[in-house]
Scaffold this motif. Structure first.
Motif, mmCIF file in Angstrom:
data_model
loop_
_atom_site.group_PDB
_atom_site.id
_atom_site.type_symbol
_atom_site.label_atom_id
_atom_site.label_comp_id
_atom_site.label_asym_id
_atom_site.label_seq_id
_atom_site.Cartn_x
_atom_site.Cartn_y
_atom_site.Cartn_z
ATOM 1 N N SER A 1 0.835 -1.216 0.000
ATOM 2 C CA SER A 1 0.000 0.000 0.000
ATOM 3 C C SER A 1 0.864 1.259 0.000
ATOM 4 O O SER A 1 0.509 2.269 0.584
ATOM 5 C CB SER A 1 -0.957 0.005 1.195
ATOM 6 O OG SER A 1 -1.829 -1.090 1.147
ATOM 7 N N PHE A 2 2.041 1.157 -0.636
ATOM 8 C CA PHE A 2 2.989 2.266 -0.759
ATOM 9 C C PHE A 2 3.552 2.724 0.592
ATOM 10 O O PHE A 2 3.908 3.887 0.755
ATOM 11 C CB PHE A 2 2.363 3.446 -1.512
ATOM 12 C CG PHE A 2 1.888 3.100 -2.885
ATOM 13 C CD1 PHE A 2 2.784 2.770 -3.891
ATOM 14 C CD2 PHE A 2 0.536 3.085 -3.185
ATOM 15 C CE1 PHE A 2 2.340 2.438 -5.167
ATOM 16 C CE2 PHE A 2 0.081 2.754 -4.460
ATOM 17 C CZ PHE A 2 0.989 2.433 -5.450
ATOM 18 N N VAL A 3 3.654 1.805 1.540
ATOM 19 C CA VAL A 3 4.270 2.104 2.844
ATOM 20 C C VAL A 3 5.731 1.665 2.762
ATOM 21 O O VAL A 3 6.018 0.486 2.534
ATOM 22 C CB VAL A 3 3.536 1.381 3.993
ATOM 23 C CG1 VAL A 3 4.258 1.575 5.316
ATOM 24 C CG2 VAL A 3 2.094 1.872 4.077
ATOM 25 N N ALA A 4 6.644 2.613 2.954
ATOM 26 C CA ALA A 4 8.073 2.361 2.736
ATOM 27 C C ALA A 4 8.646 1.260 3.618
ATOM 28 O O ALA A 4 9.479 0.476 3.178
ATOM 29 C CB ALA A 4 8.864 3.656 2.946
ATOM 30 N N ASP A 5 8.212 1.199 4.871
ATOM 31 C CA ASP A 5 8.802 0.223 5.803
ATOM 32 C C ASP A 5 7.816 -0.876 6.195
ATOM 33 O O ASP A 5 7.873 -1.426 7.291
ATOM 34 C CB ASP A 5 9.344 0.934 7.049
ATOM 35 C CG ASP A 5 8.279 1.716 7.795
ATOM 36 O OD1 ASP A 5 7.131 1.824 7.293
ATOM 37 O OD2 ASP A 5 8.582 2.231 8.883
ATOM 38 N N ALA A 6 6.922 -1.221 5.280
ATOM 39 C CA ALA A 6 5.911 -2.249 5.556
ATOM 40 C C ALA A 6 6.571 -3.589 5.890
ATOM 41 O O ALA A 6 7.599 -3.946 5.312
ATOM 42 C CB ALA A 6 4.991 -2.403 4.349
#
Length: 196
Positions: free
Chosen positions: A65-70
């Motif tokens: 979901s475009f979360v850098a540190d997922a």
């Protein structure tokens, strides 16, 4: 001294903003208007590996979901004790440690970082291009590219996805999003090209 504190605070706020996911992840034009370096990142990967921008973006959307540190969630033991994560998947592409290491070595990008959007696009495009080269999956076929991305090349060849209806549904969702992104991109590509 006061101006230095304000400058540091401003820098911290700007740094935090750069890793925030886009406000409207369902519209690729709005994503690229908001994140003005992302279009160039996806375009570079598309040119390098031959994988359409819309396919790259649809996979990243699904994975993080475009979360850098997922990262995958930590399971809890007895309802409150954090346990080990089920996978080493991390960052925008949710790439596992070993797959990321393969990419770094084989794509000549040893300093790549899974929290860096440009590196993540390049990884996704590299993986899809590998699936195309080794399995013959067209680079526009987001459905089967996602199944390969999720199951690995070997898993895909063994048809491991056939027993996972949820995964088949997800792959179809990725494919539909790629088609939608591609249609949206057609309406704003000229604007984005002029800005870059």
């Amino acid at each position: 001294m006061k101006s230095r504190i304000i400058s540091l605070a401003s820098l911290a706020v700007l740094s935090a903003c750069t890793t925030m996911p886009p406000k409207n992840p369902e519209n690729i034009c709005q994503i690229f208007r908001e994140k003005d370096d992302w279009y160039q990142a996806t375009l570079s990967s598309a040119r390098r590996w031959g994988v359409p921008i819309a396919v790259q973006m649809a996979i990243i959307h699904q994975e993080s979901s475009f979360v850098a540190d997922a990262q995958p969630p930590r399971p809890l033991i007895l309802g409150f004790i954090p346990w080990f994560r089920s996978s080493s998947a991390y960052g925008y592409p949710q790439a596992k440690d070993e797959t990321w290491a393969d990419y770094q070595q084989n794509a000549g990008n040893g300093w790549a970082d899974r929290e860096d959007f440009a590196d993540s696009c390049d990884f996704v495009a590299w993986y899809c291009a590998t699936s195309n080269r080794k399995l013959g999956i067209p680079t526009s076929d987001a459905n089967n590219l996602y199944l390969t991305y999720h199951e690995g090349l070997g898993g895909y060849q063994r048809n491991s996805y056939l027993s996972k209806q949820w995964l088949l549904n997800t792959a179809q969702k990725v494919h539909q999003r790629a088609l939608r992104y591609d249609a949206q991109l057609a309406s704003c590509r000229q604007e984005l090209e002029q800005k870059n």
